[in-house]
Each structure stands twice: as structure tokens, then as C-alpha cells.
Design an enzyme around this catalytic site. Sequence first.
Site, PDB file in Angstrom:
ATOM      1  N   GLU A 143       0.832  -1.210   0.000  1.00  0.00           N
ATOM      2  CA  GLU A 143       0.000   0.000   0.000  1.00  0.00           C
ATOM      3  C   GLU A 143       0.863   1.254   0.000  1.00  0.00           C
ATOM      4  O   GLU A 143       1.818   1.367   0.757  1.00  0.00           O
ATOM      5  CB  GLU A 143      -0.930  -0.001   1.219  1.00  0.00           C
TER       6      GLU A 143
ATOM      7  N   ARG B 157     -17.975  -0.814   4.742  1.00  0.00           N
ATOM      8  CA  ARG B 157     -18.963  -1.543   3.933  1.00  0.00           C
ATOM      9  C   ARG B 157     -19.698  -2.585   4.760  1.00  0.00           C
ATOM     10  O   ARG B 157     -20.854  -2.901   4.506  1.00  0.00           O
ATOM     11  CB  ARG B 157     -18.239  -2.209   2.746  1.00  0.00           C
TER      12      ARG B 157
ATOM     13  N   CYS C  70      -8.279  -1.701   8.062  1.00  0.00           N
ATOM     14  CA  CYS C  70      -6.877  -1.709   7.633  1.00  0.00           C
ATOM     15  C   CYS C  70      -6.394  -0.305   7.303  1.00  0.00           C
ATOM     16  O   CYS C  70      -5.309   0.105   7.724  1.00  0.00           O
ATOM     17  CB  CYS C  70      -6.683  -2.616   6.414  1.00  0.00           C
TER      18      CYS C  70
ATOM     19  N   HIS D  74      -1.310  -5.492   2.122  1.00  0.00           N
ATOM     20  CA  HIS D  74      -2.506  -6.337   2.084  1.00  0.00           C
ATOM     21  C   HIS D  74      -2.157  -7.685   1.453  1.00  0.00           C
ATOM     22  O   HIS D  74      -1.410  -7.746   0.470  1.00  0.00           O
ATOM     23  CB  HIS D  74      -3.600  -5.672   1.233  1.00  0.00           C
TER      24      HIS D  74
HETATM   25  N1  PCA Z   1      -8.697  -6.649   6.378  1.00  0.00           N
HETATM   26  C1  PCA Z   1      -9.658  -5.587   6.576  1.00  0.00           C
HETATM   27  C2  PCA Z   1      -9.657  -5.319   8.049  1.00  0.00           C
HETATM   28  C3  PCA Z   1      -8.927  -6.440   8.686  1.00  0.00           C
HETATM   29  C4  PCA Z   1      -8.294  -7.164   7.571  1.00  0.00           C
HETATM   30  O1  PCA Z   1      -7.515  -8.096   7.683  1.00  0.00           O
HETATM   31  C5  PCA Z   1      -9.371  -4.358   5.718  1.00  0.00           C
HETATM   32  O2  PCA Z   1      -8.790  -4.503   4.632  1.00  0.00           O
HETATM   33  O3  PCA Z   1      -9.714  -3.265   6.112  1.00  0.00           O
END
Ligand code: PCA
Length: 216
Positions: A80, A90, A143, A168
Site C-alpha cells: 500500500e 462496507r 486496515c 494487504h
Molecule cells: N482486512 C480488513 C480489516 C482487517 C483485515 O484483515 C481491511 O482490509 O480493512
Amino acid sequence: MNKILLTGFEPFGGETVNPSWQVASALNGQRIGGAMVVAVQLPCVFALALGALDAARQAHQPRWVLALGLAGSRSSISVERVAVNLVDARIPDNAGAQPVDEPVLAGGPAAYFTGLPAKAIVAGLQQAGYRAELSHTAGSYVCNQVFYGLMHALSLGAGSGVRGGFIHLPPLPEQADCHLPSRPMALDEQVAALRLAVEMLVADTPELHVVGGRID
Ligand code: PCA
């Protein structure tokens, strides 16, 4: 020895696993490139996640902080690049809260950039054969909140030399509820890829200035 704090999230959205915590906990206690990995799990709860991250930073005083999360709709490891000062959930979090159009931090800047050498990590992962991409949005859920809060905290400690950012991860093959790519990345592969990303981070790999932008 310098520490790297690696955080992962608990499962959320009805899932029973979260690869981000599985990867972080698999690397817990390992020495990677001269750093000791300390893994901490964060709750997928807006009201608690940043407090848990701050407590872990206080407790372990890491030199690097790499936060991980699951992106259920993505097929690659996404490094990111930017965190935004926006929460627009959401789905409800694990405590049932679903904030819409709220700032992560009232009065804070609109966005922060990552402290990771994001393009260099993407290139390093790709060269080693892992599916990886540069991402310009970490979404608007927990996140992104953690990523924004982390970058805000590190900006306040500017000069302390602590570097951090967010990556991610794609779903695991057993997460049939997620949008699985044709060749999902198994846990072993994700762990190996993240070990390499940590190695590059703790080696203070410089950023690579190659094209990584998008038109849409
Ligand atoms: N993914 C979510 C929140 C926790 C996770 O592992 C996100 O992308 O916000």
C-alpha cells in the site's frame, strides 16, 4: 537486537481465518536480516485497533512496523502506498460498529504516504516469483484506519528513524467465501514472500523510482 513489529488482524466478516495473522504469527520470533520479528494480533474493531497498535509499539519499541491485513478481493500481495483520513465501512466490524464518512483523525491531514520502499518491495517480490503489486488504496475499513494511524504516529516521531507501512495479503485457498483467484497463494508462499519483504525493509533497501502509477 532491533525489532520489527509485524501485526496481523483477527478474522472478520464471517471468515474463520485471516492470512495476515497467520503470516505474522508464522514469522514471530524469527531473526530476519539482523532484526527480531515480534508479531501482535490486532482486533478488527475500529474502537480498539489503533490502541492495540500503540500499546504494541510502546511495549516493543520496534525500529520498523509492518502492518498486514487481508484484502479478500485481491489476487496479489499489495504493497500500500497511501493511507486516507476516511472511514466508510462496507460491513460492520467485529464489535458491530459500521461508521460511515468519518475521519480516522479529526483535523488530520487528508492522507499519508507509506514509509516503506514500496516499489522496491514489489519489484523484489516479483523477481523472486511472487504475485505482487503496488496499490494506491488500502480501502476505507479497519486496515486503512490502522495504516493511517500508524503513519500519523510515525510522522509525530519524525527523526526517531522508525519506518513503517502496510501490506494487504490475498485470501488463502481455503477461504472459499472470498473472491479467489485462479491460483490462490497458499500460506507457505505468503509467509516466504513476507519474509523477503521484511528482509528488504530491515536492510533499508532504497525506494526504486520506476513507473508504478496508474491512469485509472
Ligand atoms: N482486512 C480488513 C480489516 C482487517 C483485515 O484483515 C481491511 O482490509 O480493512
